[in-house]
Design an enzyme around this catalytic site. Sequence first.
Site, PDB file in Angstrom:
ATOM      1  N   LYS A   9       0.829  -1.203   0.000  1.00 58.14           N
ATOM      2  CA  LYS A   9       0.000   0.000   0.000  1.00 58.14           C
ATOM      3  C   LYS A   9       0.874   1.269   0.000  1.00 58.14           C
ATOM      4  CE  LYS A   9      -3.868  -2.234   2.462  1.00 58.14           C
ATOM      5  NZ  LYS A   9      -4.757  -2.122   3.659  1.00 58.14           N
ATOM      6  N   TYR A  49     -12.189  -1.723  -3.544  1.00 60.99           N
ATOM      7  CA  TYR A  49     -12.662  -2.019  -2.184  1.00 60.99           C
ATOM      8  C   TYR A  49     -14.191  -1.974  -2.091  1.00 60.99           C
ATOM      9  CZ  TYR A  49      -8.205  -2.156   0.444  1.00 60.99           C
ATOM     10  OH  TYR A  49      -6.990  -2.507   0.988  1.00 60.99           O
ATOM     11  N   ASN A 112      -1.676   0.060   7.182  1.00 61.90           N
ATOM     12  CA  ASN A 112      -1.136  -1.230   7.620  1.00 61.90           C
ATOM     13  C   ASN A 112      -0.315  -1.937   6.540  1.00 61.90           C
ATOM     14  OD1 ASN A 112      -3.194  -2.010   5.984  1.00 61.90           O
ATOM     15  ND2 ASN A 112      -4.438  -2.970   7.576  1.00 61.90           N
ATOM     16  N   HIS A 115      -1.852  -5.484   1.603  1.00 63.14           N
ATOM     17  CA  HIS A 115      -3.153  -6.112   1.365  1.00 63.14           C
ATOM     18  C   HIS A 115      -2.931  -7.542   0.901  1.00 63.14           C
ATOM     19  CE1 HIS A 115      -7.202  -6.785  -0.259  1.00 63.14           C
ATOM     20  NE2 HIS A 115      -6.588  -7.382  -1.266  1.00 63.14           N
ATOM     21  N   GLU A 126      -9.976  -9.696  -7.457  1.00 59.40           N
ATOM     22  CA  GLU A 126      -8.854  -8.761  -7.318  1.00 59.40           C
ATOM     23  C   GLU A 126      -7.738  -8.987  -8.340  1.00 59.40           C
ATOM     24  OE1 GLU A 126      -7.755  -9.157  -3.188  1.00 59.40           O
ATOM     25  OE2 GLU A 126      -9.610  -8.207  -2.498  1.00 59.40           O
TER      26      GLU A 126
HETATM   27  N1  UDP Z   1      -9.472  -0.595   7.677  1.00 62.97           N
HETATM   28  C1  UDP Z   1      -9.625   0.587   8.422  1.00 62.97           C
HETATM   29  N2  UDP Z   1     -10.358   0.540   9.572  1.00 62.97           N
HETATM   30  C2  UDP Z   1     -10.948  -0.605  10.031  1.00 62.97           C
HETATM   31  C3  UDP Z   1     -10.805  -1.782   9.288  1.00 62.97           C
HETATM   32  C4  UDP Z   1     -10.067  -1.742   8.117  1.00 62.97           C
HETATM   33  O1  UDP Z   1      -9.106   1.625   8.034  1.00 62.97           O
HETATM   34  O2  UDP Z   1     -11.603  -0.581  11.097  1.00 62.97           O
HETATM   35  C5  UDP Z   1      -8.696  -0.562   6.428  1.00 62.97           C
HETATM   36  C6  UDP Z   1      -7.328  -1.244   6.533  1.00 62.97           C
HETATM   37  O3  UDP Z   1      -6.418  -0.545   5.683  1.00 62.97           O
HETATM   38  C7  UDP Z   1      -7.641  -2.625   6.015  1.00 62.97           C
HETATM   39  C8  UDP Z   1      -8.622  -2.322   4.898  1.00 62.97           C
HETATM   40  O4  UDP Z   1      -9.412  -1.249   5.425  1.00 62.97           O
HETATM   41  O5  UDP Z   1      -6.478  -3.286   5.582  1.00 62.97           O
HETATM   42  C9  UDP Z   1      -9.531  -3.449   4.488  1.00 62.97           C
HETATM   43  O6  UDP Z   1     -10.170  -3.958   5.633  1.00 62.97           O
HETATM   44  P1  UDP Z   1     -10.285  -5.532   5.871  1.00 62.97           P
HETATM   45  O7  UDP Z   1     -11.227  -5.740   6.989  1.00 62.97           O
HETATM   46  O8  UDP Z   1     -10.581  -6.207   4.573  1.00 62.97           O
HETATM   47  O9  UDP Z   1      -8.803  -5.920   6.386  1.00 62.97           O
HETATM   48  P2  UDP Z   1      -7.629  -6.768   5.687  1.00 62.97           P
HETATM   49  O10 UDP Z   1      -8.273  -7.825   4.847  1.00 62.97           O
HETATM   50  O11 UDP Z   1      -6.800  -5.788   4.887  1.00 62.97           O
HETATM   51  O12 UDP Z   1      -6.849  -7.326   6.848  1.00 62.97           O
HETATM   52 MG    MG Z   2      -9.700  -7.621   3.375  1.00 61.39          MG
END
Ligand code: UDP
Ligand code: MG
Length: 138
Positions: A9, A49, A112, A115, A126
């Site tokens: 990212k 997303y 974080n 992805h 994706e």
């Molecule tokens: N995210 C956020 N706040 C939250 C949860 C997710 O900003 O409370 C962001 C974070 O960058 C995350 C992305 O949205 O990686 C997608 O969320 P997901 O739940 O799919 O997490 P991932 O699969 O990336 O672990």
């Molecule tokens: Mg996710």
Amino acid sequence: MQRTLSIVKPDGVQKNLIGEVISRFEKKGLRIKALKMLHVTKEQAKKFYIVHKEKPFYDDLTNFLSEGPIVVMVIEGEDAIAKVRETMGATNPKEAAPGTIRADFATDIERNIVHGSDSPESAAYEIPFFFSAVEIMD
Ligand code: UDP
Ligand code: MG
């Protein structure tokens, strides 16, 4: 064999962690089958997303993904989806296991670093979002 999509990212690219992220996947025995750097628009980030469109973090998240260059890759291996997710660590770096990418480098739950597709269904959406068939190595 399974394929998954991973993204370094904008925060990961900014922190100079492209090689670090790829290296961690390679050390797990996973193989990179496609790779490129690009800078997505807000509209493209919203489409990528789309599963999160009702979430309170959707607007911030899509601003974040479009704020700078990203590196997208197709990763292949046995249980590639789970292995990539294990290497990444939990979404919230405070909950991520020690030694995972997110535990080591993430700022907060949004920024974080990385992805990874969370299921075969999401990988099937994706991967072609970023790569055409001829861009993925056999
Ligand atoms: N995210 C956020 N706040 C939250 C949860 C997710 O900003 O409370 C962001 C974070 O960058 C995350 C992305 O949205 O990686 C997608 O969320 P997901 O739940 O799919 O997490 P991932 O699969 O990336 O672990
Ligand atoms: Mg996710």
